[in-house]
Design an enzyme around this catalytic site. Structure first.
Site, PDB file in Angstrom:
ATOM      1  N   LYS A 141       0.845  -1.225  -0.180  1.00  0.00           N
ATOM      2  CA  LYS A 141       0.035   0.019  -0.195  1.00  0.00           C
ATOM      3  C   LYS A 141       0.914   1.306  -0.226  1.00  0.00           C
ATOM      4  O   LYS A 141       1.234   1.760   1.049  1.00  0.00           O
ATOM      5  CB  LYS A 141      -0.978  -0.041   1.158  1.00  0.00           C
TER       6      LYS A 141
HETATM    7  C1  LIG Z   1      -6.547  -0.507   0.440  1.00  0.00           C
HETATM    8  C2  LIG Z   1      -6.703  -1.285  -1.184  1.00  0.00           C
HETATM    9  C3  LIG Z   1      -7.584  -2.154  -1.343  1.00  0.00           C
HETATM   10  C4  LIG Z   1      -8.603  -2.371  -0.217  1.00  0.00           C
HETATM   11  O1  LIG Z   1      -8.127  -2.959   0.892  1.00  0.00           O
HETATM   12  P1  LIG Z   1      -9.186  -2.977   2.380  1.00  0.00           P
HETATM   13  O2  LIG Z   1      -8.177  -3.362   3.253  1.00  0.00           O
HETATM   14  O3  LIG Z   1     -10.197  -3.976   2.165  1.00  0.00           O
HETATM   15  O4  LIG Z   1      -9.362  -1.564   2.445  1.00  0.00           O
HETATM   16  C5  LIG Z   1      -7.632  -2.576  -2.547  1.00  0.00           C
HETATM   17  N1  LIG Z   1      -6.877  -2.214  -3.647  1.00  0.00           N
HETATM   18  C6  LIG Z   1      -5.791  -1.309  -3.156  1.00  0.00           C
HETATM   19  C7  LIG Z   1      -4.899  -0.891  -4.388  1.00  0.00           C
HETATM   20  C8  LIG Z   1      -5.644  -0.713  -1.964  1.00  0.00           C
HETATM   21  O5  LIG Z   1      -4.734   0.134  -1.854  1.00  0.00           O
END
Ligand SMILES: *Cc1c(COP(=O)(O)O)cnc(C)c1O
Length: 365
Positions: free
Chosen positions: A204
């Protein structure tokens, strides 16, 4: 060294917080990511010293040297989760331990130091406690928490930085869908991919979002709400939406979602949906799904529903899929039954309105 397992937080309350009347006015219609609370958390890191100087203080601009490494090479990671009110007036977060673990997986990929899980969780508790007056009280409002860390070292050489800053800011948000849940249309990007094997797709990191902005703009030009990315190697398989993971629901009641092979983000909502669906006796496959399978399945009726999921919108039905080859809809393009039932089940668990079979709800206050 990681250091700071039992880091003490110094609390310096904001001497000039927003007044009650102004805060109430802001909370009446917060939108998303527009308004912020009175405080922030900061924790510093230096090689050889570990994490130090943990503070809760007035939210304010952070002075930054123009040669700070993050401004040049984007060594940065973040998380996103919500705090919200329970029926008894308490406050909870949903699976924050999973965010802590993922934060450290992202850190590892971006050659950043791990943050002790205890410090991550404690930082969230601290900001929730001091800014609890900012949690919207409505059925679906919440306090969106944004922990993040970046390379703060003043240095232009290309190598992992030796100094970092970790912060948490908080933003009250309203219901994601103000007029009720509404299916989104998605654009299949013909040119852009999001992540390749060996790349940063599972981390992330802000850079992934920067790289997706052109594709998002292209989607908007084609009248679509979101982009769906195909795999970078064969341009055939669905990866994700770039901020949400994707599921298909089949005519036999089973579900499928792309596997975690390093090119998609391991969503906590995705993991929760898999566990809830399996607990209800549904088969859930984590396997490659081609765009052709989706298109043909929608035409034959084998694919009954499709949805995207992530913390912000929880679960969002996907109605129309548009590409250079034309467009198709899943069933009647509306909100599917299984999709909406999963959404309700998940939100009810989060909000303390239903039994919490996996002990996901983490009470803070
Ligand atoms: C944060 C994110 C998600 C979703 O993750 P959650 O933990 O369910 O909020 C999906 N794809 C990407 C690229 C993300 O950055």
């Amino acid at each position: 060294m990681s250091g700071g397992d039992n880091l003490e937080f110094e609390i310096r309350p904001n001497p000039a917080p927003v007044g009650d009347a102004e805060r109430a006015a802001l909370l009446a219609n917060p939108g998303f990511g527009r308004i912020f609370t009175d405080h922030m958390v900061t924790v510093r890191y230096a090689d050889g010293k570990g994490w130090y100087d943990a503070r809760v203080e007035a939210r304010a601009p952070i002075p930054m040297d123009p040669a700070s490494a993050v401004l040049h090479y984007a060594q940065e990671i973040f998380e996103g989760l919500k705090a919200y009110t329970l029926p008894d007036g308490g406050v909870a977060m949903f699976r924050p331990d999973a965010n802590a673990a993922r934060f450290n997986q992202s850190a590892e990929r971006m050659a950043m130091p791990a943050l002790p899980v205890e410090t991550f969780l404690r930082s969230l508790h601290e900001i929730i406690e001091i800014d609890r007056g900012w949690i919207p009280q409505g059925e679906e409002g919440s306090l969106y928490l944004r922990p993040f860390a970046y390379a703060s070292e003043v240095f232009l050489g290309v190598r992992p930085a030796t100094e970092y800053l970790y912060l948490v800011i908080a933003s009250p948000v309203g219901p994601y869908f103000s007029g009720g849940v509404k299916p989104v249309s998605i654009w299949v990007s013909p040119d852009y991919t999001r992540a390749a094997p060996g790349g940063t797709g599972a981390a992330k990191c802000g850079g992934n979002y920067a790289a997706g902005l052109s594709a998002q703009a292209e989607a908007a030009e084609h009248g679509c709400d979101q982009v769906v990315y195909l795999d970078a190697v064969e341009r055939k398989y669905i990866d994700e939406l770039g901020g949400m993971n994707v599921f298909l629901v089949f005519d036999d009641g089973s579900l499928a979602t792309p596997p975690l092979t390093g090119t998609i983000l391991p969503g906590i909502t995705r993991d929760s949906v898999i566990k809830l669906a399996r607990r209800a006796g549904r088969r859930v496959e984590e396997r490659p799904i081609s765009l052709d399978e989706w298109r043909e399945g929608a035409a034959s009726g084998r694919v009954r529903e499709a949805f995207a999921c992530g913390t912000a919108a929880v679960i969002t039905p996907i109605g129309t899929i548009r590409s250079l080859d034309g467009e198709f809809t899943v069933a009647d393009g509306g909100s599917g039954e299984v999709t909406m039932a999963l959404r309700k089940e998940l939100v009810d668990i989060q909000r303390g309105r239903a039994e919490d079979p996996f002990s996901w709800v983490h009470r803070v206050l």
